[in-house]
Scaffold this motif. Structure first.
Motif, PDB file in Angstrom:
ATOM      1  N   UNK A 490      69.534  12.601  35.470  1.00 11.33           N
ATOM      2  CA  UNK A 490      69.404  12.527  36.922  1.00 11.33           C
ATOM      3  C   UNK A 490      67.954  12.159  37.226  1.00 11.33           C
ATOM      4  N   UNK A 491      67.770  11.079  37.991  1.00 14.29           N
ATOM      5  CA  UNK A 491      66.442  10.543  38.247  1.00 14.29           C
ATOM      6  C   UNK A 491      65.970  10.892  39.654  1.00 14.29           C
ATOM      7  N   UNK A 492      64.677  11.207  39.766  1.00 20.18           N
ATOM      8  CA  UNK A 492      64.089  11.526  41.069  1.00 20.18           C
ATOM      9  C   UNK A 492      62.734  10.840  41.199  1.00 20.18           C
ATOM     10  N   UNK A 493      62.333  10.612  42.442  1.00 23.84           N
ATOM     11  CA  UNK A 493      60.951  10.248  42.755  1.00 23.84           C
ATOM     12  C   UNK A 493      60.303  11.504  43.322  1.00 23.84           C
ATOM     13  N   UNK A 494      59.229  11.936  42.715  1.00 24.28           N
ATOM     14  CA  UNK A 494      58.579  13.195  43.101  1.00 24.28           C
ATOM     15  C   UNK A 494      57.143  12.927  43.540  1.00 24.28           C
ATOM     16  N   UNK A 495      56.735  13.573  44.624  1.00 26.02           N
ATOM     17  CA  UNK A 495      55.368  13.486  45.117  1.00 26.02           C
ATOM     18  C   UNK A 495      54.646  14.757  44.718  1.00 26.02           C
ATOM     19  N   UNK A 496      53.511  14.603  44.053  1.00 27.43           N
ATOM     20  CA  UNK A 496      52.704  15.738  43.623  1.00 27.43           C
ATOM     21  C   UNK A 496      51.338  15.674  44.282  1.00 27.43           C
ATOM     22  N   UNK A 497      50.750  16.837  44.518  1.00 27.45           N
ATOM     23  CA  UNK A 497      49.431  16.945  45.131  1.00 27.45           C
ATOM     24  C   UNK A 497      48.520  17.712  44.184  1.00 27.45           C
TER      25      UNK A 497
END
Length: 576
Positions: A490-497
């Motif tokens: 399962x693929x996701x686009x994740x935003x990290x800070x």
């Protein structure tokens, strides 16, 4: 489209502890390596209030695209998820009023013959030298090998030489403004203009025998150009993109076909041949500045052909003629590398009315890196760049670069004091993995980055797979069990800070992108049937045979497609 984000209710404050990446399910994904003492955020910036910004994501699939808003930190009732399918773009900028400026590139369908004149260093010495070939003068015009129409054509060379029409129109410069493609500079020789596609005698020579020891080669250069142009389009807040696009600027990419023959117009000395030269594609970077003018925008493009010193700097379709300072192009012919990694920074130096542009490239980034870390091993490949000014006068600038092969982010400070002295200081490096697609620096100088990844992380995690097509097969010789492993990611686009004190990376938002599948067949002894069908781990042994992984798996739909370009931008935010 489902979006996972931090939730706020009423007063915009975090309602649950923030997730840290490192000591949780993603242990080992982000490792922080502090190399030198870095100024603390407070020392750099004073007391900044941290905010969670609005986050915008752009995915380009070439045949389609998605532009999304991933969160609503101020609880303004903003539309989340897909906002538009704007088409294929190079970069974008979200404005304070939530309008979006998209930057695009247009390439003409094919090369066109360039009309007019070209500059060449034409041989203009004695006619006798011009006529001398490998061992004699001309006794046959062999240019017909390039086409019968080439026989007898005039040649730009000294008056009095065979077929001569003179050396051309003399030019009064040491170098042309744009150095010609495929031309070797010969010091001290004059430049002439001649029609494109003409035959001319060059100062390039081959060894000769007899009357003279050199034979100066004759060329026919045909130059063609292909136009690259850059435009922008505005997507108004929560509306479809306007069809109208606005011109920023353009550059021509050159290619040249050269016919070559000896001075005697024969193939003596193995000179008769065709050569081909072509520029690499021009590379462009964009900047959108908001101002107090009627339009409220200043849209810039900086474009350059790698290997050439000339560049284009244009604003809204016109060359920039104001007083400007370009930082990062000191070496002239710098290689830009990958297009999507290049961004320039513009801001107004109010004390002297100059506009400053930072143009980052592999060359200048490694030059600055060696100043602050001369012991850094090897060279750094600048795949993605992020840059932010720390004061309104542009004396301190934070510069970060990402090397995908190393999985490494490097940050340092560019400083310019009142005496115009430049220093590179305050180095730091972060080992962050190879899955990063884009990086932005927020106003309080936290790093925001987007990565695309699949779970499970690896094919060796067989406990996360499911099995099907398990049965008993009697092939007449042996009774064996056969089955198939199906691996689903399962693929996701994740935003990290990440704060610049680098205490850890925090997941801000994620969006599912789909699933992909791979499969492998296996065989096992029939007496292991119960063990395997109940979930026993499969290990390849002399009795258990595992096939190779393969894709696709027709019975399972792959809904994941790797985007060709992934970009983020950040805007506004709420306190926490």
């Amino acid at each position: 489209m489902e979006i996972f984000q931090k939730k706020t209710i009423g007063n915009p404050v975090l309602q649950y502890p923030r997730q840290k990446i490192g000591n949780s399910d993603f242990a080992g994904l982000v490792m922080i390596v502090c190399v030198l003492t870095f100024f603390s955020i407070c020392k750099w910036l004073g007391a900044y209030e941290k905010r969670i910004p609005e986050i915008y994501l752009y995915l380009d699939y070439l045949d389609s695209s998605k532009f999304m808003r991933l969160n609503d930190p101020l609880n303004k009732g903003l539309q989340l998820g897909l906002l538009a399918n704007p088409g294929s773009f190079e970069d974008f900028k979200v404005l304070k009023n939530r309008n979006v400026v998209f930057f695009l590139q247009s390439i003409s369908p094919d090369y066109q013959t360039e009309p007019g004149m070209i500059y060449r260093q034409v041989f203009d010495d004695l006619p006798a030298k011009a006529n001398w070939g490998n061992h004699s003068m001309e006794h046959n015009d062999a240019r017909g090998v390039f086409g019968l129409s080439e026989i007898g054509r005039p040649i730009f060379r000294p008056w009095g030489a065979f077929h001569s029409c003179g050396p051309g129109i003399l030019q009064n410069f040491e170098f042309p403004d744009v150095f010609p493609l495929g031309v070797n500079f010969v010091s001290g020789k004059k430049w002439y203009s001649i029609p494109n596609g003409s035959w001319y005698q060059s100062w390039n020579y081959l060894p000769a025998q007899g009357l003279f020891d050199r034979s100066f080669k004759i060329f026919r250069d045909s130059v063609e150009t292909r136009n690259y142009s850059w435009w922008y389009k505005i997507l108004k807040a929560d509306e479809k993109p306007e069809n109208k696009i606005f011109f920023l600027g353009g550059l021509d990419r050159e290619r040249m076909t050269r016919f070559s023959i000896n001075a005697c117009l024969e193939d003596c000395g193995n000179c008769e041949k065709s050569s081909f030269f072509e520029d690499p594609p021009p590379q462009a970077s964009f900047f959108c500045g908001e101002n107090e003018s009627e339009s409220g925008l200043e849209n810039y493009v900086f474009a350059k052909t790698p290997g050439k010193t000339q560049y284009l700097l244009a604003k809204d379709g016109a060359p920039v003629e104001d007083s400007v300072e370009i930082i990062g192009d000191e070496g002239g012919a710098l290689s830009f590398g990958e297009l999507e990694g290049r961004r320039m920074l513009w801001f107004d130096r109010r004390f002297n009315e100059k506009k400053r542009f930072f143009v980052l490239s592999n060359g200048v980034f490694n030059k600055w890196l060696k100043e602050v870390r001369p012991d850094f091993p090897g060279s750094f490949s600048l795949d993605i760049a992020a840059i932010k000014g720390l004061d309104e006068y542009g004396k301190k600038v934070l510069i970060c670069g990402y090397d995908r092969n190393r999985g490494l982010v490097l940050c340092f400070m560019w400083n310019k004091n009142d005496f115009q002295e430049i220093k590179i200081t305050d180095f730091k490096q972060i080992l962050i993995g190879s899955e990063i697609e884009d990086i932005r620096i927020y106003n309080d100088f936290r790093l925001f980055f987007v990565k695309i990844w699949g779970t499970p992380r690896s094919l060796i995690e067989e406990g996360k797979m499911f099995r099907d097509v398990i049965g008993i097969i009697d092939d007449g010789f042996n009774t064996v069990g056969k089955g198939r492993l199906v691996f689903e990611q399962k693929w996701i686009a994740e935003i990290l800070m990440m704060d610049l004190d680098f205490t850890g990376a925090e997941s801000i938002a994620a969006i599912p992108l789909g699933e992909s599948h791979m499969s492998r067949e296996f065989e096992f002894p029939v007496e292991k049937y119960s063990e395997i069908i109940c979930g026993g781990k499969l290990v390849s042994t002399s009795s258990v045979k595992l096939g190779e992984w393969s894709a696709p798996v027709p019975e399972y739909f792959d809904s994941f497609k790797q985007p060709s370009r992934v970009l983020i931008d950040i805007l506004n935010g709420n306190k926490f």
